[in-house]
Design an enzyme around this catalytic site. Structure first.
Site, PDB file in Angstrom:
ATOM      1  N   THR A  52      20.328   0.578 -22.414  1.00  0.00           N
ATOM      2  CA  THR A  52      18.997   1.137 -22.665  1.00  0.00           C
ATOM      3  C   THR A  52      18.576   0.831 -24.102  1.00  0.00           C
ATOM      4  O   THR A  52      17.463   0.334 -24.347  1.00  0.00           O
ATOM      5  CB  THR A  52      18.994   2.664 -22.446  1.00  0.00           C
TER       6      THR A  52
ATOM      7  N   GLN B  12      24.191  -5.378 -15.123  1.00  0.00           N
ATOM      8  CA  GLN B  12      24.892  -5.439 -13.829  1.00  0.00           C
ATOM      9  C   GLN B  12      25.506  -6.809 -13.582  1.00  0.00           C
ATOM     10  O   GLN B  12      26.039  -7.060 -12.490  1.00  0.00           O
ATOM     11  CB  GLN B  12      23.910  -5.118 -12.686  1.00  0.00           C
TER      12      GLN B  12
ATOM     13  N   SER C   3      26.084  -3.259 -20.971  1.00  0.00           N
ATOM     14  CA  SER C   3      26.418  -1.839 -20.943  1.00  0.00           C
ATOM     15  C   SER C   3      27.918  -1.679 -20.688  1.00  0.00           C
ATOM     16  O   SER C   3      28.468  -2.322 -19.796  1.00  0.00           O
ATOM     17  CB  SER C   3      25.624  -1.147 -19.830  1.00  0.00           C
ATOM     18  N   GLY C   4      28.582  -0.804 -21.425  1.00  0.00           N
ATOM     19  CA  GLY C   4      30.021  -0.599 -21.242  1.00  0.00           C
ATOM     20  C   GLY C   4      30.379   0.005 -19.896  1.00  0.00           C
ATOM     21  O   GLY C   4      31.304  -0.441 -19.228  1.00  0.00           O
ATOM     22  N   HIS C   5      29.612   1.026 -19.494  1.00  0.00           N
ATOM     23  CA  HIS C   5      30.067   1.813 -18.336  1.00  0.00           C
ATOM     24  C   HIS C   5      29.735   1.181 -16.985  1.00  0.00           C
ATOM     25  O   HIS C   5      30.063   1.749 -15.945  1.00  0.00           O
ATOM     26  CB  HIS C   5      29.554   3.255 -18.416  1.00  0.00           C
TER      27      HIS C   5
ATOM     28  N   CYS D 209      18.755   6.142 -11.165  1.00  0.00           N
ATOM     29  CA  CYS D 209      18.875   5.824 -12.592  1.00  0.00           C
ATOM     30  C   CYS D 209      17.915   6.643 -13.433  1.00  0.00           C
ATOM     31  O   CYS D 209      18.201   6.971 -14.569  1.00  0.00           O
ATOM     32  CB  CYS D 209      18.598   4.350 -12.836  1.00  0.00           C
TER      33      CYS D 209
END
Ligand SMILES: *Cc1c(COP(=O)(O)O)cnc(C)c1O
Length: 395
Positions: A76, A183, A203-205, A329
């Site tokens: 984000t 993604q 994004s890490g997660h 989301c």
């Protein structure tokens, strides 16, 4: 039978943390607690060494150099810096940017904020497979265009945009190309030089790393570097002030290292699971469709429309199976999915769509149990709504 142990099939919302990632993070919560920006003592150097290693690990996964990676709090933030930062850096010479209708809310909302500030934004439509038309992109670029932002893998339907074509068009027209690859990174091969990508969000997660950390790749050859969105000590090459968390950076770096090392294996695994579930669902349920391109897609993300079966009802029935409608989301919004709407689905079809996501930790047994339960519940709901259809089928 409701499975006794919950089955997690919402890998696009977040992924479990890989235990190897947690192990790499732990020392930075305890012994190696130093501030990575402290340059006058070994506590700082030790923490900085961890951050530098992580930076190189992130870079290696996408064919970049460590100097081209800044750490952020997640995709984000990376998207906000890439989009708003670039738009403001190019202003007033240029005041136009281009994106797609199917982007993640943080991209669309960044664009909406720019519109409120007086910028103009083109939202490219997609075809029924969820893909933008590169010719339409070419036509949308004008002298005022500073940036094109098109995501790599869609978080709701898994389709993969043609980054190579988009990158070539942007390079040819001297427009900066940003891609939200939250993604995609670590799941499909991506090489920023090969694909002419100037800015890329991670994004890490979403890749078995921790929440609260991400990265933004900024090409060293970029024509215009983004402006910082907030002010402070000037860390991360002036773009992201604030003290980094070495633990989170090490987590992201290790997640990237493992993703690179295990990519072929992970990909084969999700492909096999996806085929197993898809074959069973199509074999045993009439009136279903898989949304998005069937060939240009990441196989760990399946979005189905089960005609006549409301997605939220199905999810309530499947109490121990974690699925989503794909629009989860955005917090507490129950608006119909803008992605499925852009594909041309009507409200009824959108309401009866669910996203099923799986990955590294998902087992074939979990897929079989979930598939069996989904088939059973859908048949039950349909029979309740249309008892006449049931008789027809059984007769
Ligand atoms: C999850 C996701 C984001 C947001 O990432 P955070 O790290 O949670 O901020 C952005 N874009 C896509 C495509 C995503 O899937």
């Amino acid at each position: 039978m409701i499975p006794a142990v919950p089955i997690y099939l919402d890998y696009q919302a977040t992924t479990p943390l890989d235990s190897r990632v947690l192990a790499a993070m732990m020392p930075y919560f305890t012994d190696k607690f130093g501030n990575p920006h402290s340059t006058s003592h070994r506590f700082g150097w030790e923490a900085a060494a961890g951050v530098d290693l992580a930076r190189d690990q992130v870079a290696a996964l996408i064919g970049a150099d460590g100097s081209e990676i800044i750490f952020t709090s997640g995709a984000t933030e990376s998207n906000n810096i890439a989009i708003k930062g670039t738009a403001y850096a190019a202003f007033p010479a240029k005041n136009h940017i281009i994106t797609a209708q199917t982007e993640h809310p943080c991209v669309l909302e960044s664009c909406a904020a720019l519109e409120r500030a007086g910028f103009s934004v083109t939202y490219l439509p997609v075809d029924s497979a969820g893909l933008i038309d590169p010719d339409e992109l070419t036509r949308a670029i004008c002298a005022q265009t500073s940036l094109v932002s098109v995501m790599a893998v869609n978080n709701e339907i898994g389709v993969i945009q043609d980054l190579r074509k988009i990158g070539a068009i942007c390079a040819d027209r001297n427009v900066i190309f940003h891609t939200d690859a939250a993604q995609a990174v670590g799941k499909i091969p991506l090489d920023v030089r090969d694909l002419n990508i100037d800015l890329l969000s991670i994004s890490g997660h979403k890749i078995y790393g921790p929440k609260g950390v991400g990265a933004l790749y900024i090409s060293n050859n970029i024509r215009q570097r983004p402006l910082a969105l907030f002010d402070g000590g000037g860390q991360e090459r002036g773009l992201r002030s604030g003290t980094l968390s070495p633990a989170l950076c090490a987590g992201l770096g290790t997640a990237c290292r493992i993703a690179g090392q295990d990519m072929d294996q992970d990909y084969a695994h999700v492909t096999a699971l996806g085929q197993r579930m898809t074959a069973a669902l199509f074999g045993q349920l009439p009136d279903i469709r898989l949304n998005g391109s069937t060939n240009q897609r990441y196989p760990g993300n399946l979005n189905f429309t089960f005609s006549g079966v409301k997605g939220d009802l199905l999810m309530r029935e499947l109490r121990n199976i974690a699925l989503s409608t794909g629009s989860a989301c955005s917090t507490e919004k129950t608006e119909p999915s803008h992605v499925l709407a852009a594909l041309g689905l009507d409200k009824k079809q959108i309401d009866s769509s669910v996203r099923i996501g799986f990955g590294r930790m998902t087992t074939p047994a979990e897929i079989d149990t979930a598939t069996h339960e989904i088939i059973r519940k859908i048949s039950k709901i349909r029979d309740l709504l249309h008892p006449d259809r049931k008789e027809n089928r059984n007769g």
